[in-house]
Design a protein around this motif. Structure first.
Motif, PDB file in Angstrom:
ATOM      1  N   ASP A  25      29.845  46.749  47.604  1.00  0.00           N
ATOM      2  CA  ASP A  25      31.194  46.665  47.472  1.00  0.00           C
ATOM      3  C   ASP A  25      31.743  46.144  46.082  1.00  0.00           C
ATOM      4  N   LEU A  26      31.150  46.527  45.177  1.00  0.00           N
ATOM      5  CA  LEU A  26      31.463  46.182  43.576  1.00  0.00           C
ATOM      6  C   LEU A  26      31.895  47.566  42.883  1.00  0.00           C
ATOM      7  N   PRO A  27      32.446  47.550  41.957  1.00  0.00           N
ATOM      8  CA  PRO A  27      32.612  48.613  41.181  1.00  0.00           C
ATOM      9  C   PRO A  27      31.429  49.557  40.785  1.00  0.00           C
ATOM     10  N   LEU A  28      31.471  50.873  40.598  1.00  0.00           N
ATOM     11  CA  LEU A  28      30.210  51.688  40.427  1.00  0.00           C
ATOM     12  C   LEU A  28      30.220  51.789  39.058  1.00  0.00           C
ATOM     13  N   MET A  29      29.101  51.918  38.256  1.00  0.00           N
ATOM     14  CA  MET A  29      29.099  52.111  37.015  1.00  0.00           C
ATOM     15  C   MET A  29      28.179  53.022  36.832  1.00  0.00           C
ATOM     16  N   THR A  30      29.004  54.455  36.305  1.00  0.00           N
ATOM     17  CA  THR A  30      28.262  55.640  36.305  1.00  0.00           C
ATOM     18  C   THR A  30      28.236  56.286  34.745  1.00  0.00           C
ATOM     19  N   TYR A  31      27.670  57.290  34.577  1.00  0.00           N
ATOM     20  CA  TYR A  31      27.664  57.920  33.143  1.00  0.00           C
ATOM     21  C   TYR A  31      27.176  57.046  31.980  1.00  0.00           C
ATOM     22  N   GLN A  32      26.249  56.302  32.387  1.00  0.00           N
ATOM     23  CA  GLN A  32      25.316  55.035  31.478  1.00  0.00           C
ATOM     24  C   GLN A  32      26.331  54.060  31.255  1.00  0.00           C
ATOM     25  N   GLY A  33      27.544  53.748  32.149  1.00  0.00           N
ATOM     26  CA  GLY A  33      28.512  52.777  32.129  1.00  0.00           C
ATOM     27  C   GLY A  33      29.794  53.172  31.356  1.00  0.00           C
ATOM     28  N   ALA A  34      29.969  54.369  30.826  1.00  0.00           N
ATOM     29  CA  ALA A  34      31.101  55.067  30.404  1.00  0.00           C
ATOM     30  C   ALA A  34      32.327  55.037  31.475  1.00  0.00           C
TER      31      ALA A  34
END
Length: 289
Positions: free
Chosen positions: A77-86
């Protein structure tokens, strides 16, 4: 691994498992192996730590749309960190918390490099723009990537036609891991860490993002700015060079058994392989025992 001083997350000494309030997991090679699914053992241990009040999040090199099913599968339920965090986005509200892109000029320069005669026919080049995947043509490598990611690439012929917008990430892939390693070396000599963040997520994937981007700065943002935690309250699990910064940041950083030796060397503990449910073993050891 090179990076600009501005993108260097705070490094943590080993933490106490009793302090952990945030667990961050990579996807490929960590919670998803050959099956491209999360095994029951991993889901069960994640549910058990969530029941203890520990938050769980994903940090991945994947596109947001490609990572979303894993986020839902874990009940995160937390924000999703994608593209290595970009790109950090909250699936519950669709709020974009962070989006750092590669400049059009640098993306064009990378494309010039990849399209040199000696490389052009050996590489499939991917531009990720506004969570869409653009390719020159549908190569066998791109088709295989599409099948695993669940994303349909858009073939445009000349990728320069997409550069009216800045890419979130630039990727070049081939079956030749030695070639990718050589490309990584050449481009690290050409660009400073203040210009581009360059890494490999698997041995056959070269990836370039904004210099401020890496999973370490993403996890630091989520932990400290979003949740009000400190590094010693964070545990991270990953399997490759793009996970190094988040393993170094966390109070407990766990490398998977399949990880390259240089990644294992910086970890606090090495878990069994992904096919042996190593993430579940690590979660059990540190957070449930």
């Amino acid at each position: 691994m090179q990076q600009s001083p501005a993108s260097q997350p705070t490094q943590s000494s080993s933490g106490d498992a009793a302090d952990i309030r945030l667990l961050v997991l990579d996807i490929d090679g960590t919670i998803a192996g050959v099956s491209n699914q999360i095994n029951a053992a991993v889901k069960q241990t994640v549910q058990a730590v969530q029941a203890k009040g520990i938050k769980v999040a994903i940090a991945t090199g994947r596109m947001y749309r490609s990572a979303l099913r894993f986020h839902h599968d874990l009940g995160a339920d937390l924000p999703l960190m994608t593209y290595q965090g970009a790109l950090i986005q909250d699936p519950a509200t669709q709020t974009v918390l962070r989006h750092w892109t590669v400049s059009k000029n640098l993306a064009a320069q990378l494309l010039d490099y990849f399209e040199q005669p000696e490389l052009r026919d050996l590489l499939s080049v991917h531009f990720y723009i506004q969570d869409q995947l653009y390719v020159r043509e549908l190569s066998s490598e791109s088709k295989n990537y599409a099948e695993r990611s669940g994303i349909q690439p858009i073939a445009v012929g000349d990728l320069r036609t997409t550069l009216d917008r800045e890419p979130t990430k630039v990727l070049a892939l081939t079956d030749d891991a030695i070639l990718i390693d050589r490309i990584l070396g050449h481009l690290r000599a050409q660009y400073t860490p203040a210009e581009l963040y360059l890494t490999t997520s698997v041995a056959t994937f070269f990836e370039a993002t904004n210099p401020l981007v890496n999973k370490g700065t993403a996890v630091q943002y989520l932990a400290e700015e979003y949740l009000g935690l400190q590094p010693h309250q964070v545990m991270t699990v990953g399997d490759n060079f793009n996970d190094v910064e988040m393993l170094q940041y966390a109070g407990i950083g766990v490398a998977m058994g399949d990880a390259p030796d240089d990644v294992k060397a910086i970890a606090d503990w090495v878990a069994p392989s992904v096919e042996e449910d190593g993430a579940a073993v690590a979660i059990e050891k540190f957070l449930l025992s």
